[in-house]
Write a protein that holds these residues in place. Structure first.
Motif, PDB file in Angstrom:
ATOM      1  N   GLN A   5     -25.418 -26.575 -40.952  1.00  0.00           N
ATOM      2  CA  GLN A   5     -24.150 -27.011 -40.380  1.00  0.00           C
ATOM      3  C   GLN A   5     -24.207 -26.903 -38.862  1.00  0.00           C
ATOM      4  OE1 GLN A   5     -21.344 -24.367 -42.278  1.00  0.00           O
ATOM      5  NE2 GLN A   5     -21.115 -25.694 -44.061  1.00  0.00           N
ATOM      6  N   LEU A   6     -23.430 -27.729 -38.201  1.00  0.00           N
ATOM      7  CA  LEU A   6     -23.302 -27.649 -36.749  1.00  0.00           C
ATOM      8  C   LEU A   6     -22.156 -26.695 -36.428  1.00  0.00           C
ATOM      9  CD1 LEU A   6     -24.368 -28.965 -34.059  1.00  0.00           C
ATOM     10  CD2 LEU A   6     -22.333 -30.430 -34.183  1.00  0.00           C
ATOM     11  N   LEU A   7     -22.390 -25.777 -35.521  1.00  0.00           N
ATOM     12  CA  LEU A   7     -21.358 -24.832 -35.089  1.00  0.00           C
ATOM     13  C   LEU A   7     -21.033 -25.128 -33.631  1.00  0.00           C
ATOM     14  CD1 LEU A   7     -19.764 -22.249 -36.058  1.00  0.00           C
ATOM     15  CD2 LEU A   7     -21.461 -20.950 -34.766  1.00  0.00           C
ATOM     16  N   THR A   8     -19.772 -25.419 -33.354  1.00  0.00           N
ATOM     17  CA  THR A   8     -19.345 -25.750 -31.988  1.00  0.00           C
ATOM     18  C   THR A   8     -18.133 -24.919 -31.594  1.00  0.00           C
ATOM     19  OG1 THR A   8     -17.652 -27.436 -32.430  1.00  0.00           O
ATOM     20  CG2 THR A   8     -19.969 -28.146 -32.539  1.00  0.00           C
ATOM     21  N   GLY A   9     -17.903 -24.879 -30.273  1.00  0.00           N
ATOM     22  CA  GLY A   9     -16.665 -24.316 -29.754  1.00  0.00           C
ATOM     23  C   GLY A   9     -15.560 -25.346 -29.808  1.00  0.00           C
ATOM     24  N   PRO A  10     -14.314 -24.956 -29.522  1.00  0.00           N
ATOM     25  CA  PRO A  10     -13.168 -25.870 -29.652  1.00  0.00           C
ATOM     26  C   PRO A  10     -13.185 -27.020 -28.651  1.00  0.00           C
ATOM     27  CG  PRO A  10     -12.495 -23.790 -28.646  1.00  0.00           C
ATOM     28  CD  PRO A  10     -13.896 -23.591 -29.113  1.00  0.00           C
ATOM     29  N   ALA A  11     -13.902 -26.877 -27.527  1.00  0.00           N
ATOM     30  CA  ALA A  11     -13.907 -27.925 -26.512  1.00  0.00           C
ATOM     31  C   ALA A  11     -15.135 -28.833 -26.595  1.00  0.00           C
ATOM     32  CB  ALA A  11     -13.829 -27.300 -25.122  1.00  0.00           C
ATOM     33  N   HIS A  12     -15.959 -28.644 -27.581  1.00  0.00           N
ATOM     34  CA  HIS A  12     -17.155 -29.474 -27.723  1.00  0.00           C
ATOM     35  C   HIS A  12     -16.774 -30.901 -28.120  1.00  0.00           C
ATOM     36  CE1 HIS A  12     -21.045 -30.911 -29.357  1.00  0.00           C
ATOM     37  NE2 HIS A  12     -21.589 -29.994 -28.567  1.00  0.00           N
ATOM     38  N   ALA A  13     -17.601 -31.871 -27.728  1.00  0.00           N
ATOM     39  CA  ALA A  13     -17.289 -33.276 -27.995  1.00  0.00           C
ATOM     40  C   ALA A  13     -17.214 -33.583 -29.483  1.00  0.00           C
ATOM     41  CB  ALA A  13     -18.344 -34.168 -27.340  1.00  0.00           C
ATOM     42  N   LEU A  14     -17.896 -32.802 -30.325  1.00  0.00           N
ATOM     43  CA  LEU A  14     -17.901 -33.054 -31.767  1.00  0.00           C
ATOM     44  C   LEU A  14     -16.987 -32.094 -32.538  1.00  0.00           C
ATOM     45  CD1 LEU A  14     -21.753 -33.598 -32.282  1.00  0.00           C
ATOM     46  CD2 LEU A  14     -19.970 -35.353 -32.124  1.00  0.00           C
ATOM     47  N   ALA A  15     -16.205 -31.315 -31.823  1.00  0.00           N
ATOM     48  CA  ALA A  15     -15.423 -30.266 -32.482  1.00  0.00           C
ATOM     49  C   ALA A  15     -14.426 -30.801 -33.493  1.00  0.00           C
ATOM     50  CB  ALA A  15     -14.700 -29.426 -31.434  1.00  0.00           C
ATOM     51  N   SER A  16     -13.913 -31.998 -33.283  1.00  0.00           N
ATOM     52  CA  SER A  16     -12.898 -32.539 -34.184  1.00  0.00           C
ATOM     53  C   SER A  16     -13.489 -33.368 -35.316  1.00  0.00           C
ATOM     54  CB  SER A  16     -11.906 -33.404 -33.398  1.00  0.00           C
ATOM     55  OG  SER A  16     -12.583 -34.502 -32.784  1.00  0.00           O
ATOM     56  N   ALA A  17     -14.815 -33.526 -35.363  1.00  0.00           N
ATOM     57  CA  ALA A  17     -15.437 -34.354 -36.395  1.00  0.00           C
ATOM     58  C   ALA A  17     -15.385 -33.644 -37.752  1.00  0.00           C
ATOM     59  CB  ALA A  17     -16.878 -34.655 -36.015  1.00  0.00           C
ATOM     60  N   ARG A  18     -15.110 -34.423 -38.796  1.00  0.00           N
ATOM     61  CA  ARG A  18     -15.126 -33.859 -40.150  1.00  0.00           C
ATOM     62  C   ARG A  18     -16.558 -33.698 -40.641  1.00  0.00           C
ATOM     63  NH1 ARG A  18     -10.824 -36.788 -43.964  1.00  0.00           N
ATOM     64  NH2 ARG A  18     -11.481 -35.007 -45.246  1.00  0.00           N
ATOM     65  N   SER A  19     -17.449 -34.536 -40.167  1.00  0.00           N
ATOM     66  CA  SER A  19     -18.878 -34.436 -40.418  1.00  0.00           C
ATOM     67  C   SER A  19     -19.578 -35.210 -39.314  1.00  0.00           C
ATOM     68  CB  SER A  19     -19.260 -34.989 -41.796  1.00  0.00           C
ATOM     69  OG  SER A  19     -19.007 -36.375 -41.866  1.00  0.00           O
ATOM     70  N   VAL A  20     -20.875 -34.997 -39.181  1.00  0.00           N
ATOM     71  CA  VAL A  20     -21.619 -35.697 -38.144  1.00  0.00           C
ATOM     72  C   VAL A  20     -22.964 -36.119 -38.718  1.00  0.00           C
ATOM     73  CG1 VAL A  20     -22.486 -33.505 -37.220  1.00  0.00           C
ATOM     74  CG2 VAL A  20     -22.571 -35.554 -35.814  1.00  0.00           C
ATOM     75  N   PRO A  21     -23.367 -37.395 -38.547  1.00  0.00           N
ATOM     76  CA  PRO A  21     -24.695 -37.803 -39.019  1.00  0.00           C
ATOM     77  C   PRO A  21     -25.780 -37.111 -38.208  1.00  0.00           C
ATOM     78  CG  PRO A  21     -23.673 -39.557 -37.755  1.00  0.00           C
ATOM     79  CD  PRO A  21     -22.628 -38.508 -37.932  1.00  0.00           C
ATOM     80  N   LEU A  22     -26.886 -36.837 -38.862  1.00  0.00           N
ATOM     81  CA  LEU A  22     -27.959 -36.106 -38.200  1.00  0.00           C
ATOM     82  C   LEU A  22     -28.410 -36.810 -36.919  1.00  0.00           C
ATOM     83  CD1 LEU A  22     -29.843 -33.711 -38.195  1.00  0.00           C
ATOM     84  CD2 LEU A  22     -31.304 -34.885 -39.841  1.00  0.00           C
ATOM     85  N   ALA A  23     -28.540 -38.136 -36.973  1.00  0.00           N
ATOM     86  CA  ALA A  23     -28.950 -38.880 -35.777  1.00  0.00           C
ATOM     87  C   ALA A  23     -27.915 -38.780 -34.674  1.00  0.00           C
ATOM     88  CB  ALA A  23     -29.204 -40.344 -36.135  1.00  0.00           C
ATOM     89  N   GLY A  24     -26.659 -38.504 -35.040  1.00  0.00           N
ATOM     90  CA  GLY A  24     -25.591 -38.382 -34.059  1.00  0.00           C
ATOM     91  C   GLY A  24     -25.679 -37.128 -33.216  1.00  0.00           C
ATOM     92  N   LEU A  25     -26.572 -36.215 -33.577  1.00  0.00           N
ATOM     93  CA  LEU A  25     -26.763 -35.003 -32.774  1.00  0.00           C
ATOM     94  C   LEU A  25     -27.681 -35.237 -31.580  1.00  0.00           C
ATOM     95  CD1 LEU A  25     -27.171 -32.274 -35.555  1.00  0.00           C
ATOM     96  CD2 LEU A  25     -25.112 -32.915 -34.303  1.00  0.00           C
ATOM     97  N   ALA A  26     -28.387 -36.380 -31.582  1.00  0.00           N
ATOM     98  CA  ALA A  26     -29.264 -36.693 -30.454  1.00  0.00           C
ATOM     99  C   ALA A  26     -28.428 -36.796 -29.179  1.00  0.00           C
ATOM    100  CB  ALA A  26     -29.998 -38.000 -30.713  1.00  0.00           C
ATOM    101  N   GLY A  27     -28.915 -36.195 -28.112  1.00  0.00           N
ATOM    102  CA  GLY A  27     -28.184 -36.203 -26.851  1.00  0.00           C
ATOM    103  C   GLY A  27     -27.296 -34.999 -26.658  1.00  0.00           C
ATOM    104  N   HIS A  28     -27.073 -34.236 -27.715  1.00  0.00           N
ATOM    105  CA  HIS A  28     -26.284 -33.000 -27.606  1.00  0.00           C
ATOM    106  C   HIS A  28     -27.233 -31.800 -27.518  1.00  0.00           C
ATOM    107  CE1 HIS A  28     -22.323 -34.797 -28.402  1.00  0.00           C
ATOM    108  NE2 HIS A  28     -22.958 -35.594 -29.258  1.00  0.00           N
ATOM    109  N   ARG A  29     -26.867 -30.809 -26.716  1.00  0.00           N
ATOM    110  CA  ARG A  29     -27.696 -29.616 -26.541  1.00  0.00           C
ATOM    111  C   ARG A  29     -27.406 -28.620 -27.664  1.00  0.00           C
ATOM    112  NH1 ARG A  29     -26.338 -27.245 -20.941  1.00  0.00           N
ATOM    113  NH2 ARG A  29     -27.982 -25.763 -21.544  1.00  0.00           N
TER     114      ARG A  29
END
Length: 318
Positions: free
Chosen positions: A165-189
């Motif tokens: 699972q992806l763990l983010t803080g509340p201000a992260h760009a993906l924080a509101s996503a219900r799920s994220v495709p694996l390829a969608g993590l490219a470009g994120h640290r």
């Protein structure tokens, strides 16, 4: 030093009479006398003086008695260490908050009569050496690392595919996503300071990065899970990956989000390793329990590295 003579000495010291010691040991009184005499010769001291009431310890006998008792206790412990029906099942789980810990807790709830000794060994080579020497009975690991075949006397079976699972803080760009495709993590640290080169989990994430173009940073000292959670909560540019069965607790005001990763879902393959000649009856019970509770490793839409898939007998992408 002959342990039979030491055991006879302790029995005679406790009984105060050679005759009673002989009855307790199921030998003749003459045999007791011969054993005591043999022990006295080997120590070059007298241990008893004969009295009208029996046998009394000399000063040397009194000094030797506590050490004799400890010798017998050590011998009993040595025998128990190799009597698989009399010692706990010793299992390596790598980390106290990980999926393997949860599996062992569930096994303990299902079999509370089985005594367990749970240890945490860091490197797989250490775990393999402990399995082969008998220091532990089993270990939970990811198996099949490139260039690291298991020794021929160590067997393994895949017991759990743990979704990441992806763990983010509340201000992260993906924080509101219900799920994220694996390829969608490219470009994120993705920050994972616990990755140690040469470990099986490092090999896993290296393949993940290579196949999906992710950016995983293992920079900085690893101050543990609490520091990791604090940093991710306070840093909008950082996220981390964690196992779906990893048990972590954080302050409510951290606002951390656990987000499923999909298309495909990366899963971490946990295997149980043991020595093929290990006859501990509780090991058989553990293997049966894991076989009965293991989920299908061929679930569609999941990903594991090719080396892990070969170890589990399944293709890497489904």
């Amino acid at each position: 030093m002959d342990l039979d003579t030491v055991r006879t000495f302790v029995a005679a010291a406790d009984a105060g009479q050679f005759q009673e010691a002989a009855a307790e040991l199921a030998v003749t009184q003459q045999a007791v006398s011969k054993r005591i005499a043999s022990l006295e010769r080997s120590l070059d001291v007298r241990l008893f003086t004969r009295t009208a009431r029996g046998a009394k310890l000399t000063i040397d006998g009194q000094a030797f008695l506590p050490h004799a008792r400890e010798l017998l206790r050590a011998a009993d412990r040595a025998v128990a260490s190799v009597r698989t029906d009399r010692r706990p099942l010793r299992v390596d789980i790598l980390a106290s908050r990980g999926a393997a810990s949860g599996l062992m807790r569930a096994f303990h709830r299902a079999h509370p009569e089985i005594e367990l000794d749970v240890v945490m060994l860091f490197e797989i080579e250490t775990a393999l050496s402990a399995i082969r020497s008998g220091a532990i009975d089993a270990s939970f690991r990811a198996v099949g690392m490139p260039g690291r075949p298991l020794p021929p006397d160590v067997e393994s079976v895949r017991v759990l595919d743990e979704p990441l699972q992806l763990l983010t803080g509340p201000a992260h760009a993906l924080a509101s996503a219900r799920s994220v495709p694996l390829a969608g993590l490219a470009g994120h640290r993705i920050w994972m300071p616990g990755i140690v080169p040469g470990t099986e989990w490092a090999a896993y994430y290296e393949d993940l990065v290579a196949e999906f173009g992710l950016t995983i940073e293992a920079t900085g000292p690893n101050f543990g899970s609490d520091a990791l959670l604090d940093t991710v909560a306070d840093t909008p540019a950082l996220a981390t990956l964690m196992g779906g069965r990893t048990r972590l607790v954080w302050p409510a005001d951290h606002g951390l989000r656990r987000i499923p990763v999909t298309d495909p879902m990366p899963v971490y393959p946990h295997s149980l390793l043991w020595h093929r000649d290990n006859a501990h009856p509780a090991l058989a019970a553990l293997r049966a329990y894991l076989a009965a509770t293991a989920a299908d490793h061929d679930a569609p839409g999941t990903w594991v590295p090719g080396w892990a898939a070969l170890a589990g007998g399944a293709p890497s992408r489904r």
